[in-house]
Design a protein around this motif. Structure first.
Motif, PDB file in Angstrom:
ATOM      1  N   ILE A   1      50.333  23.897  50.876  1.00  0.00           N
ATOM      2  CA  ILE A   1      51.586  23.591  50.185  1.00  0.00           C
ATOM      3  C   ILE A   1      51.285  22.500  49.166  1.00  0.00           C
ATOM      4  O   ILE A   1      51.018  21.352  49.521  1.00  0.00           O
ATOM      5  N   GLY A   2      51.299  22.870  47.907  1.00  0.00           N
ATOM      6  CA  GLY A   2      50.893  21.965  46.840  1.00  0.00           C
ATOM      7  C   GLY A   2      52.048  21.164  46.281  1.00  0.00           C
ATOM      8  O   GLY A   2      53.133  21.699  46.041  1.00  0.00           O
ATOM      9  N   TYR A   3      51.788  19.893  46.043  1.00  0.00           N
ATOM     10  CA  TYR A   3      52.764  19.061  45.329  1.00  0.00           C
ATOM     11  C   TYR A   3      52.920  19.579  43.904  1.00  0.00           C
ATOM     12  O   TYR A   3      54.017  19.598  43.346  1.00  0.00           O
ATOM     13  N   VAL A   4      51.793  19.991  43.311  1.00  0.00           N
ATOM     14  CA  VAL A   4      51.768  20.657  42.008  1.00  0.00           C
ATOM     15  C   VAL A   4      50.772  21.799  42.102  1.00  0.00           C
ATOM     16  O   VAL A   4      49.997  21.894  43.049  1.00  0.00           O
ATOM     17  N   TRP A   5      50.756  22.679  41.119  1.00  0.00           N
ATOM     18  CA  TRP A   5      49.737  23.714  41.041  1.00  0.00           C
ATOM     19  C   TRP A   5      48.427  23.055  40.598  1.00  0.00           C
ATOM     20  O   TRP A   5      48.433  22.190  39.707  1.00  0.00           O
ATOM     21  N   PRO A   6      47.305  23.407  41.205  1.00  0.00           N
ATOM     22  CA  PRO A   6      46.052  22.689  40.924  1.00  0.00           C
ATOM     23  C   PRO A   6      45.587  22.862  39.485  1.00  0.00           C
ATOM     24  O   PRO A   6      45.553  23.969  38.957  1.00  0.00           O
ATOM     25  N   GLU A   7      45.233  21.723  38.876  1.00  0.00           N
ATOM     26  CA  GLU A   7      44.719  21.700  37.505  1.00  0.00           C
ATOM     27  C   GLU A   7      43.371  20.979  37.511  1.00  0.00           C
ATOM     28  O   GLU A   7      43.293  19.782  37.243  1.00  0.00           O
ATOM     29  N   PRO A   8      42.288  21.673  37.812  1.00  0.00           N
ATOM     30  CA  PRO A   8      40.986  21.003  37.935  1.00  0.00           C
ATOM     31  C   PRO A   8      40.475  20.416  36.633  1.00  0.00           C
ATOM     32  O   PRO A   8      39.624  19.515  36.662  1.00  0.00           O
ATOM     33  N   ARG A   9      40.982  20.886  35.491  1.00  0.00           N
ATOM     34  CA  ARG A   9      40.527  20.334  34.222  1.00  0.00           C
ATOM     35  C   ARG A   9      41.403  19.173  33.747  1.00  0.00           C
ATOM     36  O   ARG A   9      41.149  18.605  32.682  1.00  0.00           O
ATOM     37  N   SER A  10      42.436  18.840  34.525  1.00  0.00           N
ATOM     38  CA  SER A  10      43.345  17.764  34.134  1.00  0.00           C
ATOM     39  C   SER A  10      43.200  16.517  34.984  1.00  0.00           C
ATOM     40  O   SER A  10      43.467  15.412  34.516  1.00  0.00           O
ATOM     41  N   SER A  11      42.821  16.676  36.251  1.00  0.00           N
ATOM     42  CA  SER A  11      42.792  15.514  37.146  1.00  0.00           C
ATOM     43  C   SER A  11      41.784  15.712  38.262  1.00  0.00           C
ATOM     44  O   SER A  11      41.422  16.843  38.612  1.00  0.00           O
ATOM     45  N   ALA A  12      41.370  14.574  38.852  1.00  0.00           N
ATOM     46  CA  ALA A  12      40.462  14.627  40.001  1.00  0.00           C
ATOM     47  C   ALA A  12      41.157  15.260  41.200  1.00  0.00           C
ATOM     48  O   ALA A  12      40.518  15.950  42.000  1.00  0.00           O
ATOM     49  N   ALA A  13      42.462  15.029  41.328  1.00  0.00           N
ATOM     50  CA  ALA A  13      43.204  15.643  42.432  1.00  0.00           C
ATOM     51  C   ALA A  13      43.177  17.159  42.334  1.00  0.00           C
ATOM     52  O   ALA A  13      43.046  17.866  43.347  1.00  0.00           O
ATOM     53  N   GLY A  14      43.279  17.681  41.124  1.00  0.00           N
ATOM     54  CA  GLY A  14      43.198  19.123  40.935  1.00  0.00           C
ATOM     55  C   GLY A  14      41.821  19.671  41.257  1.00  0.00           C
ATOM     56  O   GLY A  14      41.689  20.752  41.840  1.00  0.00           O
ATOM     57  N   SER A  15      40.784  18.919  40.886  1.00  0.00           N
ATOM     58  CA  SER A  15      39.411  19.326  41.209  1.00  0.00           C
ATOM     59  C   SER A  15      39.196  19.350  42.711  1.00  0.00           C
ATOM     60  O   SER A  15      38.579  20.274  43.252  1.00  0.00           O
ATOM     61  N   ARG A  16      39.709  18.332  43.385  1.00  0.00           N
ATOM     62  CA  ARG A  16      39.545  18.262  44.833  1.00  0.00           C
ATOM     63  C   ARG A  16      40.252  19.424  45.518  1.00  0.00           C
ATOM     64  O   ARG A  16      39.707  20.044  46.431  1.00  0.00           O
ATOM     65  N   MET A  17      41.455  19.728  45.076  1.00  0.00           N
ATOM     66  CA  MET A  17      42.190  20.823  45.697  1.00  0.00           C
ATOM     67  C   MET A  17      41.448  22.140  45.516  1.00  0.00           C
ATOM     68  O   MET A  17      41.341  22.945  46.459  1.00  0.00           O
ATOM     69  N   LEU A  18      40.901  22.368  44.333  1.00  0.00           N
ATOM     70  CA  LEU A  18      40.185  23.621  44.110  1.00  0.00           C
ATOM     71  C   LEU A  18      38.938  23.700  44.988  1.00  0.00           C
ATOM     72  O   LEU A  18      38.586  24.782  45.480  1.00  0.00           O
ATOM     73  N   GLU A  19      38.297  22.580  45.222  1.00  0.00           N
ATOM     74  CA  GLU A  19      37.118  22.566  46.090  1.00  0.00           C
ATOM     75  C   GLU A  19      37.508  22.873  47.530  1.00  0.00           C
ATOM     76  O   GLU A  19      36.814  23.629  48.228  1.00  0.00           O
ATOM     77  N   LEU A  20      38.608  22.306  48.002  1.00  0.00           N
ATOM     78  CA  LEU A  20      39.079  22.605  49.358  1.00  0.00           C
ATOM     79  C   LEU A  20      39.420  24.086  49.507  1.00  0.00           C
ATOM     80  O   LEU A  20      39.070  24.725  50.504  1.00  0.00           O
ATOM     81  N   LEU A  21      40.091  24.630  48.515  1.00  0.00           N
ATOM     82  CA  LEU A  21      40.419  26.059  48.553  1.00  0.00           C
ATOM     83  C   LEU A  21      39.147  26.897  48.605  1.00  0.00           C
ATOM     84  O   LEU A  21      39.076  27.905  49.323  1.00  0.00           O
ATOM     85  N   GLY A  22      38.138  26.485  47.844  1.00  0.00           N
ATOM     86  CA  GLY A  22      36.877  27.219  47.848  1.00  0.00           C
ATOM     87  C   GLY A  22      36.179  27.178  49.201  1.00  0.00           C
ATOM     88  O   GLY A  22      35.569  28.169  49.627  1.00  0.00           O
ATOM     89  N   VAL A  23      36.258  26.040  49.890  1.00  0.00           N
ATOM     90  CA  VAL A  23      35.670  25.934  51.232  1.00  0.00           C
ATOM     91  C   VAL A  23      36.346  26.916  52.186  1.00  0.00           C
ATOM     92  O   VAL A  23      35.677  27.616  52.959  1.00  0.00           O
ATOM     93  N   PHE A  24      37.665  26.981  52.144  1.00  0.00           N
ATOM     94  CA  PHE A  24      38.385  27.908  53.018  1.00  0.00           C
ATOM     95  C   PHE A  24      38.037  29.368  52.703  1.00  0.00           C
ATOM     96  O   PHE A  24      37.802  30.176  53.598  1.00  0.00           O
ATOM     97  N   ARG A  25      37.962  29.684  51.418  1.00  0.00           N
ATOM     98  CA  ARG A  25      37.664  31.069  51.026  1.00  0.00           C
ATOM     99  C   ARG A  25      36.220  31.433  51.364  1.00  0.00           C
ATOM    100  O   ARG A  25      35.920  32.609  51.627  1.00  0.00           O
ATOM    101  N   SER A  26      35.318  30.440  51.395  1.00  0.00           N
ATOM    102  CA  SER A  26      33.915  30.739  51.707  1.00  0.00           C
ATOM    103  C   SER A  26      33.761  31.281  53.121  1.00  0.00           C
ATOM    104  O   SER A  26      32.745  31.912  53.435  1.00  0.00           O
ATOM    105  N   GLN A  27      34.760  31.046  53.970  1.00  0.00           N
ATOM    106  CA  GLN A  27      34.716  31.557  55.344  1.00  0.00           C
ATOM    107  C   GLN A  27      35.409  32.906  55.480  1.00  0.00           C
ATOM    108  O   GLN A  27      35.533  33.439  56.590  1.00  0.00           O
ATOM    109  N   GLY A  28      35.878  33.427  54.355  1.00  0.00           N
ATOM    110  CA  GLY A  28      36.622  34.679  54.395  1.00  0.00           C
ATOM    111  C   GLY A  28      38.046  34.503  54.894  1.00  0.00           C
ATOM    112  O   GLY A  28      38.710  35.489  55.227  1.00  0.00           O
ATOM    113  N   TRP A  29      38.526  33.256  54.953  1.00  0.00           N
ATOM    114  CA  TRP A  29      39.878  33.013  55.423  1.00  0.00           C
ATOM    115  C   TRP A  29      40.901  33.496  54.402  1.00  0.00           C
ATOM    116  O   TRP A  29      40.655  33.452  53.187  1.00  0.00           O
ATOM    117  N   GLN A  30      42.023  33.942  54.882  1.00  0.00           N
ATOM    118  CA  GLN A  30      43.132  34.332  54.014  1.00  0.00           C
ATOM    119  C   GLN A  30      43.867  33.064  53.604  1.00  0.00           C
ATOM    120  O   GLN A  30      44.402  32.339  54.435  1.00  0.00           O
TER     121      GLN A  30
END
Length: 428
Positions: free
Chosen positions: A7-36
């Motif tokens: 549940i995001g406070y905002v939609w992730p913007e990895p090119r705008s902020s460090a918070a957006g970059s971090r969120m995209l990295e967390l999402l990538g970790v979850f997807r690397s396990q094949g998680w939905q």
């Protein structure tokens, strides 16, 4: 297959902020396990948001204070719900617990907001004590001990709300070891509720341009983030004039998403101060710069701009607050200074002295490998989550304070939200 709802406070913007970059990295970790993975947010869609469809992540728009969210969570039946910052947990945490209590509830602070807020308050108090505008411009970064910070934070509404959210969750992901230590030693938060997770979407090391091929100073940061805007003001009014006095031809390029008119008004080519706004490729401009300047006078968390500078082979000059939680006992790839004169001296040395520049840059690779190894950090996070999923009930029994806070605090939040939902239903 695990189901994860973010549940995001905002939609992730990895090119705008460090918070957006971090969120995209967390999402990538979850997807690397094949998680939905599903990403939900009540925020308006943003121009610079990441393309989550590329990661096979479903996007869902949700509404605040609406029972439709409860029904959605009950249908989804997630194994894990990640709240993006404590305000999101306040809005949706009680709804998740009510609709699907089996879900592991995890909070990502991004950085400790109450720490940043306390430091900002301390900075403003120092400035207000000055007798002139010129003196206010000369005030340096906040230097406060953990005990002094706790004294400034303990009675604040934000600290009480944020620490309460940490207790209410099964686990909170922390990005800075300093903040973990502050929570444990000053606020008494049990280590079992915290996880050190310095995951950042750091770019692969660029093809490093040598000293002779690089030019200009660079400063970068989202203008909507108060510490970044304050850093630009300190640069403009106190630091850059000292640098230009030593290097009359020096040029500073200031980049950042969402520059307001008050920022673009600072653009002054005659002074070598160029406010350029949005960078289409922040890593490219970082890799072409000779020195990164990050004069943060207050803030919290770890700084994406400085991690990017390391990856791009760009030495940096920052403050103790800028480097906090990022290097441990390892040498900094540049200089850490806390006065205007020291800042200018360090900036000029790195810009002009090829040997000093090369020595500083050499420290970056070891630091990134030691502190920001994404494979190690991702594996540690996944292992911690799996252990908690297996021992969820025992873990919650040990967190009596969290249970108490959920019982009392969320009653008021819940009833206010339900009142708004009922009011909206009648008006529609």
């Amino acid at each position: 297959m695990r189901k994860v709802l973010v549940i995001g406070y905002v939609w992730p913007e990895p090119r705008s902020s460090a918070a957006g970059s971090r969120m995209l990295e967390l999402l990538g970790v979850f997807r690397s396990q094949g998680w939905q993975v599903t990403f939900a947010s009540a925020a308006a869609l943003s121009t610079h948001r990441a393309d989550l469809a590329e990661l096979e992540i479903e996007e869902v728009a949700v509404a605040l204070n609406c029972d439709s969210f409860d029904a959605y969570v009950a249908r989804l039946q997630p194994d894990l719900v990640l709240f993006d910052r404590f305000f999101t947990e306040e809005q949706f945490g009680w709804r998740v617990e009510q609709a699907w209590p089996a879900a592991l509830r995890v909070l990502d602070t991004s950085d400790l907001h109450c720490l940043r807020d306390a430091r900002h308050t301390l900075l403003k108090a120092s400035q207000q004590a000055c007798g002139s505008e010129a003196q206010r411009h000369q005030i340096g970064p906040v230097a406060a001990t953990p005990q002094q910070l706790y004294a400034a934070m303990a009675a604040s509404d934000m600290a009480q709300r944020e620490v309460a959210a940490i207790y209410r969750c099964d686990l909170t992901l922390m990005i800075s070891e300093f903040e973990m230590q502050l929570l444990q030693e000053q606020f008494g938060v049990p280590p079992s509720l915290l996880h050190d997770c310095a995951l950042m979407l750091i770019p692969p090391t660029q093809d490093d341009l040598p000293f002779s091929k690089r030019e200009h100073f660079l400063s970068i940061g989202n203008f909507r983030h108060a510490p970044n805007w304050d850093a630009v003001l300190w640069l403009k009014n106190a630091l850059w004039p000292l640098v230009r006095a030593r290097l009359p031809q020096a040029q500073l390029h200031v980049y950042g998403a969402y520059p307001p008119p008050k920022a673009t008004a600072l653009h002054n080519p005659k002074q070598g101060f160029h406010v350029l706004g949005w960078a289409d490729d922040a890593h490219r401009v970082m890799a072409q710069a000779r020195v990164c300047l990050a004069p943060l006078r207050f803030g919290a968390g770890i700084k994406g701009k400085l991690a990017d500078a390391m990856a791009c082979g760009t030495p940096s000059v920052t403050t103790a607050i800028g480097s906090e939680g990022m290097h441990g006992a390892l040498p900094w790839p540049g200089h850490i200074v806390d006065t205007a004169e020291q800042f200018a001296d360090a900036a000029v040395q790195l810009h002009e002295d090829t040997n000093a520049w090369s020595r500083a840059r050499a420290h970056a690779a070891d630091l990134l490998r030691s502190r920001f190894d994404r494979q190690r950090l991702g594996a540690e996070l996944l292992a911690r989550l799996e252990r908690l999923l297996a021992t969820r009930e025992q873990h919650r029994q040990m967190n009596f304070v969290g249970a108490m806070l959920r019982h009392h605090q969320h009653k008021s939040t819940r009833y206010m939200s339900q009142w708004i939902a009922a009011k909206n239903a009648v008006s529609s």
